[in-house]
Write an enzyme that holds these catalytic residues in place. Structure first.
Site, PDB file in Angstrom:
ATOM      1  CG  ASP A 142      -2.174  -0.772   1.044  1.00 15.41           C
ATOM      2  OD1 ASP A 142      -2.490  -1.128  -0.110  1.00 15.41           O
ATOM      3  OD2 ASP A 142      -2.857  -1.045   2.046  1.00 15.41           O
ATOM      4  CG  MET A 143       1.964   5.402  -2.123  1.00 16.31           C
ATOM      5  SD  MET A 143       3.713   4.912  -2.006  1.00 16.31           S
ATOM      6  CE  MET A 143       3.957   4.146  -3.613  1.00 16.31           C
ATOM      7  CD  GLN A 171      -1.369   7.389  -2.398  1.00 11.33           C
ATOM      8  OE1 GLN A 171      -2.164   7.345  -1.465  1.00 11.33           O
ATOM      9  NE2 GLN A 171      -0.156   7.886  -2.232  1.00 11.33           N
ATOM     10  NE  ARG A 192      -4.675  -1.957  -4.524  1.00  8.24           N
ATOM     11  CZ  ARG A 192      -4.294  -2.315  -3.288  1.00  8.24           C
ATOM     12  NH1 ARG A 192      -3.938  -1.393  -2.413  1.00  8.24           N
ATOM     13  NH2 ARG A 192      -4.245  -3.583  -2.947  1.00  8.24           N
ATOM     14  CE  LYS A 195     -11.496   9.064  -8.485  1.00  4.77           C
ATOM     15  NZ  LYS A 195     -12.828   9.721  -8.399  1.00  4.77           N
ATOM     16  N   GLY A 196      -6.150   8.233  -4.003  1.00  5.51           N
ATOM     17  CA  GLY A 196      -5.381   8.703  -2.861  1.00  5.51           C
ATOM     18  C   GLY A 196      -6.295   9.159  -1.745  1.00  5.51           C
ATOM     19  CB  ALA A 197      -7.376   7.826   1.076  1.00  7.80           C
ATOM     20  NE  ARG A 296      -6.470   6.679   5.375  1.00  7.89           N
ATOM     21  CZ  ARG A 296      -6.042   6.209   6.533  1.00  7.89           C
ATOM     22  NH1 ARG A 296      -5.892   7.036   7.569  1.00  7.89           N
ATOM     23  NH2 ARG A 296      -5.771   4.939   6.683  1.00  7.89           N
TER      24      ARG A 296
END
Length: 316
Positions: A142-143, A171, A192, A195-197, A296
């Site tokens: 995960d980022m 993201q 993957r 959008k980013g959170a 988030r």
């Protein structure tokens, strides 16, 4: 900035509020509300959710919730949870061929520990990757917020030396992401795109939803034109239509990319995608630290906020 962007920023701020967290956790929220998005706190809950998805031809990626760990004991405990989860998936015949894989946050594995944090987190991730290989499945890194992007991509490169199937996350709200997609769109690379959170400064991230969406499409075009395996993480009908059009344009077979959605979000659409013969993977979070995750998710898709607020008002 429109109303949805203001709501998103407010929710991201609330995700960091300990006071609000305590109020929400003590509110009379019916268990069914939270369980729509988080199936439970135990390994058995995550395995049961994966089995339910399998019954409708959906895949799973599972995240044991937690991040920003600064305690070595907690980092070791998180690693052990993943090892237990992978063993449980294998025992339930839910891991072969990547059917049920896992998603890792390096900060939960000790990345922020003083001194050797990067090394410790990488070693924990390596142990989890080996357990995943033994179970016949895969891992995705995960980022997190932008301050960890370079370190996460460096860990990805190191892990891929022994486990080339480790997935990356990009993201689209980060201004750097098109360049990162170009670097990662090579054969065998699982990426993957989301959008980013996290709340990010304007200097490194697009702030409006329109700019984030436009960046998403640019990144998606790069990944779909490349030789890797795109994992399209979105619930947006417009972006799903663009994905299908790009896949058709590039002559991609249905097993050369996949759709990803969050547990509890648009489940009927998930089933429809799977029924059409496409790869549909669902992101399953579990564990006690659900508050930050849930806030988030509300920020990512503000329409979910009303569902959650109705749950807070419930007397069940």
């Amino acid at each position: 900035m429109d109303a949805s962007d203001l709501l998103r920023n407010s929710l991201l701020q609330l995700s960091k509020s300990g006071t609000v967290r305590q109020a929400v956790e003590k509110a009379p929220v019916s268990r069914s509300v939270v369980r729509r998005f988080v199936p439970g706190e135990r390994t058995a809950d995550a395995v049961a959710a994966t089995a339910e998805l399998r019954a409708t031809n959906r895949l799973a990626t599972i995240d044991y919730l937690g991040e920003d760990t600064t305690d070595l004991t907690q980092a070791i405990r998180t690693r052990d949870h993943y090892l237990e989860l992978l063993a449980a998936l294998a025992d339930a015949d839910l891991s072969q061929h990547g059917m049920g894989e896992v998603s890792l946050k390096l900060s939960a594995l000790g990345q922020y520990l003083p001194g050797d944090g990067h090394k410790i987190a990488l070693e924990h991730a390596r142990e989890i990757c080996q357990a995943a290989a033994n179970a016949g499945t895969t891992v995705t890194l995960d980022m997190e917020d932008h301050t960890t992007t370079d370190a996460t991509l460096e860990s990805l490169r190191e892990l891929r030396q022994d486990f080339p199937w480790v997935g990356a996350v990009i993201q689209s709200y980060l201004r750097r992401s098109e360049a990162d997609c170009r670097d990662l769109a090579h054969e065998g690379s699982r990426v993957r795109l989301c959008k980013g959170a996290y709340k990010e400064p304007e200097s490194v991230a697009y702030q409006s939803s329109g700019e984030v969406d436009q960046s998403y499409v640019r990144c998606l075009k790069i990944l779909m034109a490349g030789d890797g395996y795109p994992m399209v993480a979105s619930h947006d009908p417009r972006l799903l239509e663009i994905t299908a059009a790009l896949a058709d344009h590039h002559g991609r077979d249905s097993d050369s990319y996949e759709y990803q959605m969050l547990y509890g979000i648009r489940p009927e659409e998930q089933k429809r995608i799977a029924d059409r013969g496409h790869q549909m993977r669902v992101y399953i979070p579990y564990g006690e630290q659900w508050y930050g995750y849930l806030m988030r998710r509300m920020a990512e898709r503000p329409a979910n906020t009303m569902f959650f607020l109705r749950g807070l008002a419930s007397k069940n």
